[in-house]
Scaffold this active site. Structure first.
Site: not given
Length: 486
Positions: A243, A277
């Site tokens: 990720e 993020c």
């Protein structure tokens, strides 16, 4: 004594490292890194413990995981405070992170049963059984922005599935990791099931390249994630879950309640000082009077965002960035955009030398001919004015990333049009794009990940399926195949 290997706390044998509070430079943790030899010992400990941990059975593993949940509940105030001190995030925000760590237990159990577990179906010749087995020993690399919640989201499902873990946290948040392992220890975790190795690049490289790990779960930068992907490209026997963040777009189109829109933009771009993020990095606003008015409101609101230390009262919306280096990096990113033709609407400034405290920035990049496709990991939102909806979507998709995206629009038709065309793993409508459900998968496409979504789908990469056809006894079929005589 800050390495936890084979159920024992031990000192690192590498070089000395410290963790500091980025809001005031106070040293809050000091120790030595784990050497490659200590990493090897940790992997061996995990390997030796793995089969017995698996053979305990799910219910016994679950009991220990639930005991850990109880420890988190009893110590959530301390966990929130340690996260706040080490990351610089305000206390209200770290309290939600500690709560998310507790909530992750129930979600992971539900995901285990729904995504993996065991199922059985009768067949004419017996029964077909689907089971799932653990990969074995997995490495978990934790990030600094959610140093408790995000590694927790890998570790808990990995343990439920029967894996053992070697955990390498960010070198910027070692104290949070140490507290996590102390709570696992109090929960009665058997020796070797989780091993903690603290350190920097050398420690991480030793773990990532270790031949005896069966998988690696990583949350962090695209640069490091791509290096890991290349490293594992010739090793299909190891599972790799990545990720890696994003350059996330948010489009505004035809919103009547501009005050609500401004709120959602701020929550999308500036929460956690822009260090999520999923944070919005690019904001697409229609040209014309309505767009002008919205941006005027937004600029006023951004100027009014309160910034302060983790323990300031009244509590600020934004705390410190993770380090002074990170803060200076955002100032430099803004300077580079200005050199390319951007116009600051609200200037991002480094508020105090020696700290990670910055004010939020808003910058118009409409006139930048070649906008860098970079994830500026901080509170700097780039504004692009558009005149055509298709143009806005095309620009939103003009990125190698594909983590989160969103649209604020009163029209359901506009949302459906956007949803069909946008390329991202998380797509929100009339909600901040930093909001994600723990009962859903979390991940992106392109440079944002490798199709191993975490959160509710973490169970998928923590175990592999085993399909069996079974009968209670060996028996001849009622009719033999042609050409056989027995």
């Amino acid at each position: 004594m800050t390495q936890f290997i084979e159920g024992k706390w031990t000192a690192g044998l590498g070089h000395e490292v410290t963790s500091i509070n980025p809001a005031n430079q106070e040293v809050i943790w000091n120790s030595k890194t784990a050497t490659p030899e200590q990493v090897n010992t940790a992997v061996d400990a995990a390997r030796n413990a793995q089969f017995d941990w698996f053979m305990l059975g799910f219910e016994a593993r679950l009991a220990i995981v639930e005991a850990y949940r109880d420890q988190l509940e009893a110590n959530k105030a301390e966990m929130a405070e340690v996260i706040a001190q080490e990351t610089g995030k305000p206390q209200w925000e770290t309290a939600t992170e500690a709560g998310a760590m507790i909530g992750k237990i129930g979600l992971s159990v539900a995901a285990f049963h729904k995504r993996t577990g065991t199922s059985e179906n009768d067949t004419p010749a017996g029964r077909a059984v689907l089971r799932h087995k653990p990969h074995g020993v997995v490495a978990v690399f934790g990030p600094y922005n959610f140093p408790g919640h995000l590694p927790n989201g890998h570790i808990v499902p990995a343990l439920l599935a029967g894996n053992t873990v070697v955990f390498k946290p960010s070198e910027l948040t070692p104290k949070v990791a140490e507290l996590m392992l102390k709570l696992w220890e109090k929960a009665g975790l058997p020796a070797g099931v989780i091993n903690l190795v603290q350190g920097e690049v050398e420690t991480g490289k030793a773990l990532a390249s270790h031949p005896q790990i069966d998988g690696l779960f990583f949350t962090g930068s695209s640069r490091t994630g791509h290096i890991l992907h290349q490293q594992y490209a010739g090793d299909p026997g190891k599972i790799l879950a990545l990720e890696m963040g994003g350059n996330n777009p948010l489009i505004i189109k035809g919103v009547e309640d501009t005050k609500a829109a401004v709120h959602d933009i701020i929550q999308s771009a500036y929460i956690s000082s822009g260090q999520r993020c999923t944070c919005a990095r690019r904001l697409y606003v229609e040209k014309g009077a309505a767009g002008d008015a919205l941006l005027e409101q937004l600029a006023v609101a951004v100027n009014n965002i309160q910034v302060g230390a983790w323990n300031a009262q009244p509590q600020p919306f934004m705390g410190s960035m993770i380090s002074e280096t990170a803060a200076k990096g955002m100032v430099e990113a803004q300077r580079n955009l200005v050199n390319l033709g951007a116009t600051p609407m609200v200037e991002l400034t480094h508020l105090e030398a020696g700290t990670g405290l910055v004010s939020p920035g808003l910058i118009d990049v409409t006139d930048v001919i070649e906008l860098p496709d970079e994830e500026y990991f901080g509170p700097l939102l780039q504004v692009v004015r558009y005149s055509d909806f298709d143009e806005a979507i095309k620009l939103a998709n003009a990125t190698r990333y594909g983590l989160s995206a969103g649209i604020l629009a009163d029209s359901r038709e506009d949302y459906d049009y956007f949803l069909a065309r946008i390329r991202a793993g998380i797509v929100n409508w009339n909600k901040q794009i930093t909001g994600a459900s723990g009962a859903a998968p979390f991940g992106g496409v392109g440079a944002s990940g490798n199709h191993r979504a975490s959160a509710f789908y973490a169970a998928d990469y923590c175990a592999y399926p085993v399909a069996s056809v079974e009968a209670d006894a060996v028996s001849l079929p009622a009719k033999l195949s042609p050409g056989l005589s027995i």
